[in-house]
Design a protein around this motif. Structure first.
Motif, PDB file in Angstrom:
ATOM      1  N   LEU A  40      26.273  66.019  49.603  1.00 56.18           N
ATOM      2  CA  LEU A  40      25.690  64.804  50.176  1.00 56.18           C
ATOM      3  C   LEU A  40      25.847  64.816  51.702  1.00 56.18           C
ATOM      4  O   LEU A  40      24.915  64.487  52.450  1.00 56.18           O
ATOM      5  N   PHE A  41      27.020  65.233  52.146  1.00 58.04           N
ATOM      6  CA  PHE A  41      27.279  65.279  53.593  1.00 58.04           C
ATOM      7  C   PHE A  41      26.265  66.167  54.318  1.00 58.04           C
ATOM      8  O   PHE A  41      25.808  65.830  55.409  1.00 58.04           O
ATOM      9  N   ARG A  99      23.327  66.533  53.784  1.00 58.95           N
ATOM     10  CA  ARG A  99      22.071  65.806  53.981  1.00 58.95           C
ATOM     11  C   ARG A  99      22.216  64.727  55.055  1.00 58.95           C
ATOM     12  O   ARG A  99      21.217  64.189  55.529  1.00 58.95           O
ATOM     13  N   TYR A 100      23.442  64.385  55.419  1.00 59.06           N
ATOM     14  CA  TYR A 100      23.660  63.441  56.526  1.00 59.06           C
ATOM     15  C   TYR A 100      23.349  64.099  57.880  1.00 59.06           C
ATOM     16  O   TYR A 100      23.076  63.412  58.863  1.00 59.06           O
ATOM     17  N   GLU A 105      21.043  66.039  59.252  1.00 59.62           N
ATOM     18  CA  GLU A 105      19.753  65.962  59.935  1.00 59.62           C
ATOM     19  C   GLU A 105      19.531  64.576  60.582  1.00 59.62           C
ATOM     20  O   GLU A 105      19.194  64.507  61.776  1.00 59.62           O
ATOM     21  N   PRO A 106      19.705  63.473  59.834  1.00 57.31           N
ATOM     22  CA  PRO A 106      19.542  62.187  60.520  1.00 57.31           C
ATOM     23  C   PRO A 106      20.565  61.963  61.630  1.00 57.31           C
ATOM     24  O   PRO A 106      20.237  61.372  62.668  1.00 57.31           O
ATOM     25  N   LEU A 107      21.793  62.444  61.441  1.00 58.37           N
ATOM     26  CA  LEU A 107      22.790  62.285  62.509  1.00 58.37           C
ATOM     27  C   LEU A 107      22.391  63.117  63.727  1.00 58.37           C
ATOM     28  O   LEU A 107      22.546  62.682  64.872  1.00 58.37           O
ATOM     29  N   ARG A 157      30.167  65.409  47.063  1.00 60.36           N
ATOM     30  CA  ARG A 157      30.181  64.666  48.333  1.00 60.36           C
ATOM     31  C   ARG A 157      29.856  65.589  49.509  1.00 60.36           C
ATOM     32  O   ARG A 157      29.186  65.176  50.452  1.00 60.36           O
TER      33      ARG A 157
END
Lengths: 198, 356
Positions: free
Chosen positions: B35-36, B38-39, B41-43, B32
């Motif tokens: 995975l975070f 990778r969050y 850049e869009p955030l 997780r």
């Protein structure tokens, strides 16, 4: 809010249906369509950075037409509204449910097989968003309106082909779990379809 | 027959060890956390941040670090884990550390009247603790209100108990001690060329100036477009002014966890929410926010200038920390963090979900 709004929409559609008296010359219509939602904008988290990218849309409308005036109920789905090439969004789809009034413009000349119309209505837009971490997942229904128009080209007495352009915009809802904005959705839908008359 | 029983028992033990649920949990958490990352850049893009430096620590060790976007958009200088930023109000956690050190050494009583040190706090009953807990507004101890300016009243308290200027105390007792060599106690040190008039030796001043040449460029972002803007006030006080990197802040984080800077009991006191006169707990402790989350306790602080923002989020029950530094206000300005709930930040919310 949602159940109250669904009730209001139902009442509104029923009221529309009762505006025009039934006659033998009236047609029931079914209009399946597909196309794209262009320039979509929203107030939800944009994990796969697809805001602004065109989205696939498909759906169907069922209605009743008498002379120039018609009413219809339409349902459309945008299955990948929040999804791109990544896997950060597990499910991110938008569903629209609208009750519309259509008004067919006069034919350019009597023998013309082409007929334009304008249309508008209201309903709800349902947003289902589930991200991989479950940090921003949300399911929400937003009141919405749509307006636009299109053209019908008569192929056969009971079969038309149709091109349709509509702008959809929802109300502003609660602040999204991501906190960037109040929740809303807007897009322009361009579709092609056929109209079956019964 | 006896051998068969022994074999069965050994097999059972092996099965239990192999099926250790905590090991499985750790593995899930690692996935997780991956995975975070990778969050981010869009955030970052959605938050309007031109350059973001990030580090995640686990048990005092950096397990992931990165720079996203640009420290200088026009010059195409990439943000990196060693990019220095003004950390804004994360400085307050350093003030907390300095004051708690003073209490441990018996040189400060947190319940002493703040008037002993400064006259800038109107309520005569307000104590150092009240100011440190953001509870000195109105009747002292009655309400919590985040007030960064009021926190500056603690500058003379630090100076009183350490006997040196705030920036010197910060440098000697924390930055130098922890080897935070990319951290500078005040952006204004870039202009100090005369070592004789400075509390720092020439070599230190040279190092500070070298760090400050790499400092991220400030931006105001409107409609997703970054515009070069002004640096915030360059001086330093108890509320703001430290310049640092995510790598250096990770060192600070590890030192906190290893109780290098203060004992565990003192640290616990600094992280215990202040109890208001009404009996309710405030969302703020002593220089840190403290709250419960789905990932256990969270102690954290944010920073916000018009052109820089920051977040340090510690999850002590998970042994994990997220450190973010940005060259716009995007980490903080849209989110009402001062209310004391870190989950209003999408960065924090996603991290907490990953670490749960």
């Amino acid at each position: 809010m949602t159940s109250r709004f669904v009730t209001l929409v139902g009442v509104w559609i029923c009221a529309l249906l009762t505006m025009v008296p039934a006659e033998a010359s009236a047609d029931w219509t079914v209009r399946p369509f597909f196309g794209a939602a262009v320039n979509p904008k929203h107030g939800f988290v944009d994990l796969e950075q697809t805001s602004g990218d065109s989205k696939l849309v498909w759906g169907a409308a069922g209605g009743w037409q008498r002379r120039a005036i018609g009413v219809e109920f339409e349902l459309s789905a945008l299955p990948g509204f929040f999804s791109g090439a990544d896997d950060l969004i597990i499910d991110g789809h938008v569903t629209t449910m609208m009750g519309n009034v259509t008004w067919q413009l006069p034919k350019p000349h009597e023998s013309s097989r082409l007929r334009a119309y304008v249309s508008g209505g209201a309903g709800i837009v349902r947003v289902d968003l589930e991200d991989s971490l479950g940090a921003f997942s949300t399911k929400t229904s937003l009141a919405a309106g749509n307006a636009g128009g299109g053209v019908l080209f008569r192929l056969r007495p009971r079969l038309d082909i149709n091109a349709d352009v509509r702008y959809f915009k929802t109300q502003y809802g609660d602040v999204d779990p991501a906190g960037f904005s109040e929740q809303f959705v807007s897009f322009t839908r361009i579709t092609a379809g056929v109209v079956l008359r019964f | 027959m006896r051998c068969a029983w022994q074999g069965a028992i050994v097999s059972a033990i092996v099965f239990v060890v192999c099926a250790d649920p905590s090991a499985q949990l750790t593995s899930d958490r690692e996935q997780r956390i991956a995975l975070f990352t990778r969050y981010l850049e869009p955030l970052r893009i959605q938050a309007g941040i031109p350059g973001l430096s990030a580090a995640i620590t686990s048990e005092g060790r950096i397990i992931w670090e990165s720079g996203l976007g640009f420290a200088d958009v026009e010059a195409k200088v990439a943000a990196a884990p060693h990019t220095p930023y003004p950390v804004a109000s994360i400085t307050k956690t350093f003030t907390s550390t300095l004051l708690m050190q003073c209490t441990e050494q018996g040189r400060l009583n947190l319940d002493a009247p703040i008037r002993t040190y400064t006259t800038t706090v109107p309520d005569a009953n307000a104590t150092v603790r009240h100011v440190l807990a953001m509870a000195s507004d109105a009747a002292a101890g009655s309400t919590y209100r985040y007030d960064g300016d009021r926190f500056t009243a603690l500058t003379p308290v630090v100076e009183g108990c350490t006997g040196v200027a705030y920036r010197v105390a910060l440098a000697r007792q924390i930055l130098d001690r922890l080897g935070m060599s990319d951290s500078v106690p005040g952006h204004d040190l870039e202009a100090v060329t005369d070592a004789a008039s400075s509390p720092f030796d020439p070599a230190t001043l040279t190092r500070y100036r070298a760090v400050l040449t790499r400092i991220a460029k400030p931006y105001a972002v409107r409609n997703g477009r970054p515009t070069p803007s002004e640096y915030p006030p360059k001086g330093i006080n108890a509320a703001a002014g430290l310049v640092s990197t995510v790598r250096d802040l990770a060192r600070y984080d590890a030192a906190i966890d290893d109780h290098v800077l203060m004992s565990s009991s003192t640290q616990l006191a600094a992280w215990t929410p202040f109890r208001l006169a009404s009996g309710r707990d405030a969302p703020y402790a002593l220089g840190w926010f403290a709250q419960s989350t789905v990932a256990g306790r969270a102690v954290w602080h944010y920073g916000q200038w018009p052109t820089f923002s920051s977040l340090i989020l510690k999850l002590p029950d998970r042994g994990m920390t997220l450190i973010l530094l940005a060259n716009s206000d995007g980490l903080s300005s849209r989110f009402p963090l001062a209310s004391g709930d870190v989950t209003v930040s999408p960065f924090a919310r996603a991290f907490i979900q990953a670490a749960r």
